[in-house]
Write a protein that holds these residues in place. Structure first.
Motif, PDB file in Angstrom:
ATOM      1  N   PRO A 321      13.239  62.874  -4.870  1.00  0.00           N
ATOM      2  CA  PRO A 321      11.918  62.581  -4.311  1.00  0.00           C
ATOM      3  C   PRO A 321      11.671  61.079  -4.216  1.00  0.00           C
ATOM      4  N   LYS A 322      10.612  60.697  -3.519  1.00  0.00           N
ATOM      5  CA  LYS A 322      10.104  59.326  -3.610  1.00  0.00           C
ATOM      6  C   LYS A 322       9.498  59.163  -5.013  1.00  0.00           C
ATOM      7  N   VAL A 323       9.271  57.936  -5.417  1.00  0.00           N
ATOM      8  CA  VAL A 323       8.895  57.714  -6.819  1.00  0.00           C
ATOM      9  C   VAL A 323       7.442  58.064  -7.131  1.00  0.00           C
ATOM     10  N   ASN A 324       6.560  57.886  -6.152  1.00  0.00           N
ATOM     11  CA  ASN A 324       5.146  58.199  -6.409  1.00  0.00           C
ATOM     12  C   ASN A 324       4.437  58.498  -5.092  1.00  0.00           C
ATOM     13  N   LEU A 325       3.217  58.948  -5.192  1.00  0.00           N
ATOM     14  CA  LEU A 325       2.495  59.373  -3.985  1.00  0.00           C
ATOM     15  C   LEU A 325       2.205  58.211  -3.023  1.00  0.00           C
ATOM     16  N   PRO A 326       1.697  57.074  -3.490  1.00  0.00           N
ATOM     17  CA  PRO A 326       1.459  55.971  -2.538  1.00  0.00           C
ATOM     18  C   PRO A 326       2.733  55.573  -1.780  1.00  0.00           C
ATOM     19  N   GLU A 327       3.891  55.610  -2.459  1.00  0.00           N
ATOM     20  CA  GLU A 327       5.150  55.276  -1.789  1.00  0.00           C
ATOM     21  C   GLU A 327       5.477  56.318  -0.710  1.00  0.00           C
ATOM     22  N   LEU A 328       5.211  57.571  -1.008  1.00  0.00           N
ATOM     23  CA  LEU A 328       5.463  58.641  -0.030  1.00  0.00           C
ATOM     24  C   LEU A 328       4.553  58.470   1.187  1.00  0.00           C
ATOM     25  N   VAL A 329       3.291  58.205   0.919  1.00  0.00           N
ATOM     26  CA  VAL A 329       2.313  58.051   2.004  1.00  0.00           C
ATOM     27  C   VAL A 329       2.674  56.836   2.867  1.00  0.00           C
ATOM     28  N   LYS A 330       3.165  55.793   2.231  1.00  0.00           N
ATOM     29  CA  LYS A 330       3.569  54.588   2.974  1.00  0.00           C
ATOM     30  C   LYS A 330       4.689  54.929   3.971  1.00  0.00           C
ATOM     31  N   VAL A 331       5.669  55.697   3.499  1.00  0.00           N
ATOM     32  CA  VAL A 331       6.782  56.082   4.377  1.00  0.00           C
ATOM     33  C   VAL A 331       6.269  56.930   5.540  1.00  0.00           C
ATOM     34  N   GLU A 332       5.389  57.878   5.227  1.00  0.00           N
ATOM     35  CA  GLU A 332       4.814  58.729   6.293  1.00  0.00           C
ATOM     36  C   GLU A 332       4.122  57.873   7.349  1.00  0.00           C
ATOM     37  N   ARG A 333       3.405  56.865   6.878  1.00  0.00           N
ATOM     38  CA  ARG A 333       2.652  56.013   7.799  1.00  0.00           C
ATOM     39  C   ARG A 333       3.594  55.259   8.744  1.00  0.00           C
ATOM     40  N   TYR A 334       4.701  54.735   8.192  1.00  0.00           N
ATOM     41  CA  TYR A 334       5.656  54.018   9.045  1.00  0.00           C
ATOM     42  C   TYR A 334       6.215  54.941  10.129  1.00  0.00           C
ATOM     43  N   VAL A 335       6.543  56.170   9.747  1.00  0.00           N
ATOM     44  CA  VAL A 335       7.131  57.104  10.720  1.00  0.00           C
ATOM     45  C   VAL A 335       6.089  57.476  11.779  1.00  0.00           C
ATOM     46  N   GLU A 336       4.861  57.713  11.351  1.00  0.00           N
ATOM     47  CA  GLU A 336       3.801  58.071  12.315  1.00  0.00           C
ATOM     48  C   GLU A 336       3.568  56.942  13.304  1.00  0.00           C
ATOM     49  N   GLU A 337       3.516  55.716  12.783  1.00  0.00           N
ATOM     50  CA  GLU A 337       3.271  54.570  13.677  1.00  0.00           C
ATOM     51  C   GLU A 337       4.404  54.414  14.677  1.00  0.00           C
ATOM     52  N   ALA A 338       5.627  54.661  14.221  1.00  0.00           N
ATOM     53  CA  ALA A 338       6.773  54.562  15.141  1.00  0.00           C
ATOM     54  C   ALA A 338       6.657  55.651  16.208  1.00  0.00           C
ATOM     55  N   TRP A 362       8.197  64.487  -1.954  1.00  0.00           N
ATOM     56  CA  TRP A 362       9.394  64.705  -1.157  1.00  0.00           C
ATOM     57  C   TRP A 362       9.231  64.267   0.291  1.00  0.00           C
ATOM     58  N   TYR A 363      10.340  63.793   0.867  1.00  0.00           N
ATOM     59  CA  TYR A 363      10.347  63.472   2.295  1.00  0.00           C
ATOM     60  C   TYR A 363      11.732  63.784   2.852  1.00  0.00           C
ATOM     61  N   GLU A 364      11.756  64.404   4.008  1.00  0.00           N
ATOM     62  CA  GLU A 364      13.051  64.794   4.590  1.00  0.00           C
ATOM     63  C   GLU A 364      13.812  63.571   5.081  1.00  0.00           C
ATOM     64  N   PRO A 365      15.150  63.628   5.033  1.00  0.00           N
ATOM     65  CA  PRO A 365      15.918  62.540   5.654  1.00  0.00           C
ATOM     66  C   PRO A 365      15.570  62.483   7.138  1.00  0.00           C
ATOM     67  N   THR A 366      15.303  61.276   7.605  1.00  0.00           N
ATOM     68  CA  THR A 366      14.706  61.112   8.931  1.00  0.00           C
ATOM     69  C   THR A 366      15.498  60.101   9.762  1.00  0.00           C
ATOM     70  N   VAL A 367      15.833  60.498  10.990  1.00  0.00           N
ATOM     71  CA  VAL A 367      16.590  59.606  11.886  1.00  0.00           C
ATOM     72  C   VAL A 367      15.739  59.362  13.134  1.00  0.00           C
ATOM     73  N   ILE A 368      15.580  58.092  13.472  1.00  0.00           N
ATOM     74  CA  ILE A 368      14.661  57.706  14.552  1.00  0.00           C
ATOM     75  C   ILE A 368      15.402  56.865  15.594  1.00  0.00           C
ATOM     76  N   THR A 369      15.218  57.197  16.857  1.00  0.00           N
ATOM     77  CA  THR A 369      15.790  56.361  17.939  1.00  0.00           C
ATOM     78  C   THR A 369      14.647  55.924  18.861  1.00  0.00           C
ATOM     79  N   ASN A 370      15.051  55.271  19.971  1.00  0.00           N
ATOM     80  CA  ASN A 370      14.028  54.748  20.917  1.00  0.00           C
ATOM     81  C   ASN A 370      13.097  53.757  20.239  1.00  0.00           C
ATOM     82  N   VAL A 371      13.654  52.949  19.374  1.00  0.00           N
ATOM     83  CA  VAL A 371      12.811  51.974  18.675  1.00  0.00           C
ATOM     84  C   VAL A 371      12.946  50.608  19.345  1.00  0.00           C
ATOM     85  N   ARG A 372      11.942  49.777  19.169  1.00  0.00           N
ATOM     86  CA  ARG A 372      11.993  48.401  19.684  1.00  0.00           C
ATOM     87  C   ARG A 372      11.952  47.445  18.487  1.00  0.00           C
ATOM     88  N   GLN A 373      12.552  46.278  18.704  1.00  0.00           N
ATOM     89  CA  GLN A 373      12.655  45.308  17.611  1.00  0.00           C
ATOM     90  C   GLN A 373      11.289  44.870  17.072  1.00  0.00           C
TER      91      GLN A 373
END
Ligand code: NAD
Length: 479
Positions: A321-338, A362-373
């Motif tokens: 798992p991720k280490v704590n809830l704020p860390e999990l939420v942070k990851v979710e936010r990055y993926v949503e914004e992308a 928990w967070y699933e392994p995630t692969v993202i394409t179509n990204v910009r620098q």
């Protein structure tokens, strides 16, 4: 549930209050630890100052022998230490066992400096004079560490601090204080004198802040986020302390068209997903040459599908798992914004379903394409099991993209072209460069970040220098 105490002046103490430590895999309470106060922090520093002088007057071999005994005890207690670590941090047990070995290796390595801390005798400018440059301990050192390697980082700070004759007050992260406390029990058993190594638990803003403000310590050795590091730097400036900062990263992973594709794929997957993506030198952004991009992606997805997410103590699990809830939420936010910015989520992008994952972070392994620098996911440290993959056209572009970051901790390059390798050695703006191999520092290398990833660094003979100060002595004699 265990009730841990903290170690100040060689005494195990409760604090006025206590805090709970949760298991990130199921949110159950693992233990309580003291929530120390600023006054506790000041007491720990005062005790360290008292203990440091006699400790520094032991011979190097005497100090080295104590470190060697500590290393042996770490070895003997490895299964227990690994289990505690896995449960408080969430890393799979084999990774936890590896971390215990890694930490122990600093004790053994720095013990070898028992006869190797050397000064200089240099030519004097005046007749009948001797000119010496003498190495001496800095005195009291404060170590402040994050949650992702709570065992190894304790020893990465303690071993060089102690062999150089300093006393260390260590503050572990509030989420993962147990590993440092377990190691402190072994330090005591190994014969580290009272006050020479203290572990004080509690909030960064209270205990950490008080340790940094206290005028006695001369070195703050910090590992953690850039934000906290900058703050510590500002506070420490008031009493002109030396500050060593090991901070975040956004390591680029460049794969050229002539690379060994199989090795590049497997290494890129490991470099992203070990410790659930929570390592400062993790592959945070993968750049693949356009000629091999399709092939690379197909194989990459096959390897990601082999990752096994689950209870870190179960055999075969590779992703905890991720280490704590704020860390999990942070990851979710990055993926949503992308996603909102037009990125394509090929796999993952959410918390896993099922009974096992009902509690825990928990967070699933995630692969993202179509990204910009210019997307946040390509610029900011995500620190989770999420990998953005982007194509590029030639080596120059790859280098430019890699260096386009405020971070400068680590980078990876896969190519068999010697010219490209040598150009990367010259031009990559990072403190650690991995060529055709995955992550993992050597104890005798030098681990330090460039740009906003850090100041100073750990490990090897250069890391040891931070724990020493030099005194120049001019001696006149008659004759
Ligand atoms: P963090 O900065 O939140 O916390 C690190 C430590 O600082 C904790 O012990 C915390 O209690 C303490 N702290 C917080 N506020 C403080 C204050 N005001 N004064 C003094 N201390 C204070 O970092 P984190 O989330 O625990 O760790 C993750 C970060 O660490 C990531 O950015 C990662 O890249 C970085 N990291 C870097 C390295 C490296 O070697 N460069 C290694 C591991 C982790």
């Amino acid at each position: 549930m265990a009730n841990y105490q903290m170690l100040i002046e060689g005494k195990w103490e409760d604090g006025a209050a206590s805090v709970q430590v949760l298991n990130p895999a199921n949110e159950q309470v693992l233990a309580t630890v003291p929530a120390a106060s600023a006054a506790d922090a000041d007491r720990a520093i005062a005790a360290a100052a008292k203990a440091q002088k006699p400790w520094s007057r032991l011979t190097g071999v005497e100090r080295g022998n104590i470190l060697r005994r500590w290393a042996a005890l770490v070895d003997q207690n490895k299964p227990h230490l690994a289990e505690v670590l896995s449960q408080e941090e969430g890393k799979p047990l084999p990774e936890a066992l590896g971390e215990i070995d890694f930490g122990r290796s600093w004790l053994s390595y720095y013990a070898e400096f028992d006869r190797r801390i050397e000064g200089d005798i240099i030519a004097a400018d005046k007749p009948n004079e001797q000119l010496w440059i003498v190495p001496q301990p800095v005195g009291v050192v404060v170590g402040i560490i994050p949650w992702n390697y709570p065992s190894a980082l304790t020893l990465r700070k303690a071993a060089p601090a102690l062999i150089a004759g300093n006393a260390l007050v260590l503050k572990p992260h509030e989420d993962t204080p147990l590993s440092a406390l377990e190691l402190a029990k072994l330090a005591e058993e190994a014969g580290v004198p009272p006050g020479v190594f203290s572990v004080i638990t509690g909030a960064g803003e209270v205990v950490g802040e008080a340790l940094v403000k206290n005028p006695i310590p001369r070195l703050i050795t910090f590992t953690g986020s850039v934000e906290t590091g900058k703050h510590i730097s500002r506070v420490a400036a008031d009493t002109v302390k030396v500050v060593s900062l090991e901070m975040g990263g956004k390591a680029p992973f460049i794969v050229m068209d002539d690379a060994d594709l199989e090795s590049a794929v497997k290494t890129a997957v490991f470099a992203r997903f070990f410790n659930c993506g929570q390592t400062c030198i993790c592959n945070e952004r993968t750049y693949v040459h356009k000629r091999i991009a399709d092939k690379f992606l197909t194989r990459f997805l096959e390897e990601v599908a082999k990752l096994k997410i689950g209870n870190p103590l179960d055999s075969g699990v590779t992703l905890g798992p991720k280490v704590n809830l704020p860390e999990l939420v942070k990851v979710e936010r990055y993926v949503e914004e992308a996603r909102e910015g037009g990125a394509e989520i090929l796999v993952g992008g959410k918390r896993p379903g099922g009974d096992v994952f009902k509690s825990g972070y928990w967070y699933e392994p995630t692969v993202i394409t179509n990204v910009r620098q210019d997307m946040k996911i390509m610029q900011e440290e995500v620190f989770g099991p999420v990998i953005p993959i982007m194509e590029f056209s030639d080596f120059d572009e790859g280098l430019t993209l890699a260096n386009d970051s405020t971070y400068g901790l680590a980078a990876y390059l896969f190519t068999n072209d010697m010219n490209r390798i040598l150009r990367a050695v010259r031009d990559m703006e990072v403190g650690e460069l991995y060529i055709n191999r995955g992550p993992g520092e050597s104890i005798h290398g030098f681990h330090g970040g460039w740009k906003q990833s850090g100041v100073g660094g750990d490990d090897g003979k250069y890391g040891l220098e931070e724990y020493l100060q030099r005194k120049t002595v001019y001696i006149r004699y008659q004759g």
